[in-house]
Design an enzyme around this catalytic site. Sequence first.
Site, PDB file in Angstrom:
ATOM      1  N   ASN A   1      52.881  33.989  47.613  1.00  0.00           N
ATOM      2  CA  ASN A   1      51.687  33.151  47.437  1.00  0.00           C
ATOM      3  C   ASN A   1      50.848  33.081  48.710  1.00  0.00           C
ATOM      4  O   ASN A   1      51.396  33.091  49.809  1.00  0.00           O
ATOM      5  CB  ASN A   1      52.082  31.719  47.040  1.00  0.00           C
ATOM      6  CG  ASN A   1      52.542  31.635  45.599  1.00  0.00           C
ATOM      7  OD1 ASN A   1      52.634  32.659  44.914  1.00  0.00           O
ATOM      8  ND2 ASN A   1      52.857  30.438  45.143  1.00  0.00           N
ATOM      9  N   ILE A   2      49.562  32.925  48.521  1.00  0.00           N
ATOM     10  CA  ILE A   2      48.661  32.934  49.682  1.00  0.00           C
ATOM     11  C   ILE A   2      49.048  31.860  50.695  1.00  0.00           C
ATOM     12  O   ILE A   2      48.935  32.067  51.901  1.00  0.00           O
ATOM     13  CB  ILE A   2      47.182  32.793  49.221  1.00  0.00           C
ATOM     14  CG1 ILE A   2      46.234  33.125  50.355  1.00  0.00           C
ATOM     15  CG2 ILE A   2      46.894  31.414  48.655  1.00  0.00           C
ATOM     16  CD1 ILE A   2      44.830  33.447  49.903  1.00  0.00           C
ATOM     17  N   LYS A   3      49.555  30.723  50.221  1.00  0.00           N
ATOM     18  CA  LYS A   3      49.852  29.636  51.178  1.00  0.00           C
ATOM     19  C   LYS A   3      51.006  29.992  52.106  1.00  0.00           C
ATOM     20  O   LYS A   3      51.110  29.454  53.196  1.00  0.00           O
ATOM     21  CB  LYS A   3      50.095  28.322  50.454  1.00  0.00           C
ATOM     22  CG  LYS A   3      51.339  28.288  49.603  1.00  0.00           C
ATOM     23  CD  LYS A   3      51.516  26.910  49.000  1.00  0.00           C
ATOM     24  CE  LYS A   3      52.816  26.860  48.240  1.00  0.00           C
ATOM     25  NZ  LYS A   3      52.679  26.592  46.830  1.00  0.00           N
ATOM     26  N   GLY A   4      51.865  30.911  51.701  1.00  0.00           N
ATOM     27  CA  GLY A   4      52.850  31.479  52.621  1.00  0.00           C
ATOM     28  C   GLY A   4      53.988  30.568  53.029  1.00  0.00           C
ATOM     29  O   GLY A   4      54.383  29.656  52.290  1.00  0.00           O
ATOM     30  N   PHE A   5      54.481  30.780  54.259  1.00  0.00           N
ATOM     31  CA  PHE A   5      55.714  30.121  54.697  1.00  0.00           C
ATOM     32  C   PHE A   5      55.779  30.131  56.228  1.00  0.00           C
ATOM     33  O   PHE A   5      55.374  31.119  56.855  1.00  0.00           O
ATOM     34  CB  PHE A   5      56.904  30.910  54.118  1.00  0.00           C
ATOM     35  CG  PHE A   5      58.250  30.343  54.444  1.00  0.00           C
ATOM     36  CD1 PHE A   5      58.681  29.134  53.903  1.00  0.00           C
ATOM     37  CD2 PHE A   5      59.107  31.013  55.312  1.00  0.00           C
ATOM     38  CE1 PHE A   5      59.928  28.616  54.200  1.00  0.00           C
ATOM     39  CE2 PHE A   5      60.360  30.506  55.610  1.00  0.00           C
ATOM     40  CZ  PHE A   5      60.765  29.304  55.046  1.00  0.00           C
TER      41      PHE A   5
END
Length: 250
Positions: free
Chosen positions: A128-132
């Site tokens: 997902n674009i929001k990432g980690f």
Amino acid sequence: MGIIRPYGDTTGDGMVQLSFTLPVNGEGQNLKLAEGAAAQLAHKMGMDPALVVHAKPMGPDFTFFVVYGRVHHLVDTSTVEVVERDYPLLTPKEANAAIKRALRRRLVVVGGCIGTDAHTVGIDAILNIKGFAGEKGLEYYRELKVVNLGAQVSVPQLVERARAENADAVLVSQVVTQRDAHLLNTREMAAAFREAYPSDRRPLLVVGGPRFDESMADELGVDRVFVRGTTPAEVASFLVHRLARKGVAA
Ligand code: B12
């Protein structure tokens, strides 16, 4: 570092803490016997002394224990074996540029959780674009096309979608490890892709999850295993390293 021992109260005292559950009743007057069973196990595992510091009955059939005690084993850090990252870590800009240069099209990634596994947080952290961990996920990369199939994808569905999308890489997450489900599902998935594709056309197969062993890739029939704490840039860099280097079957 060299030869080391665990540290509990004082340097090199060998003290460790171990937790486990036994199928014994630890309620009321059964507690002493249950704690004795836990101490016996710890002794047999090489802890001496072995102090049961916590015992919590969980219903009539199980008790959870924490045992604190001394082990006499030494750790030789010069013989520790780890899987090192054998490719450079790229920024999204560098990864995009490398893909564009090598493929002249977007690199296609199909991902999801297979089997009955519904733990999507890990694969979403990567895709997902929001990432980690402060990094953007693969959807952020301009030169990557990401198809996230979500939870409980069957192996035939995964193969079919990978074919339909002309996937360059298939990213599978396995979090549930009960009865070695993660290992069985991964082997089944790897076998299905080998059957469905000629060897020079098969997409890169990548699995990840918190309880995999990174050194098991060959045994599982996949190209790479990622474990807990993986960040999206590590995965993107690996894909670039393997696919942009090979040139990828068009
Ligand atoms: C959140 C959670 C759930 C949520 C999931 C929501 C969702 N949409 O994902 C819900 C409530 C639905 C759930 C359900 C269940 N859960 Co649950 N769950 C958890 C929990 C608390 C956190 C997992 C998590 O989100 N971690 C955070 C992510 C970011 O970490 P991660 O998955 O490790 O991912 C990282 C890496 O591993 C790696 N990675 C992961 N996948 C991939 C894939 C690729 C391709 C790559 C490159 C990297 C990669 O990158 C990620 C980022 O670093 C864990 C316990 C724990 N603290 O871990 C239990 C846990 C996983 N669950 C467990 C269990 C038993 C269940 C249930 C069976 C419970 C039940 N009886 O119903 C069900 C099963 C549902 C199913 N069909 O799968 C057990 C599994 C035990 C085992 N030995 O298998 C755990 C360990 C809890 C426990 N101690 O008992 N769960």
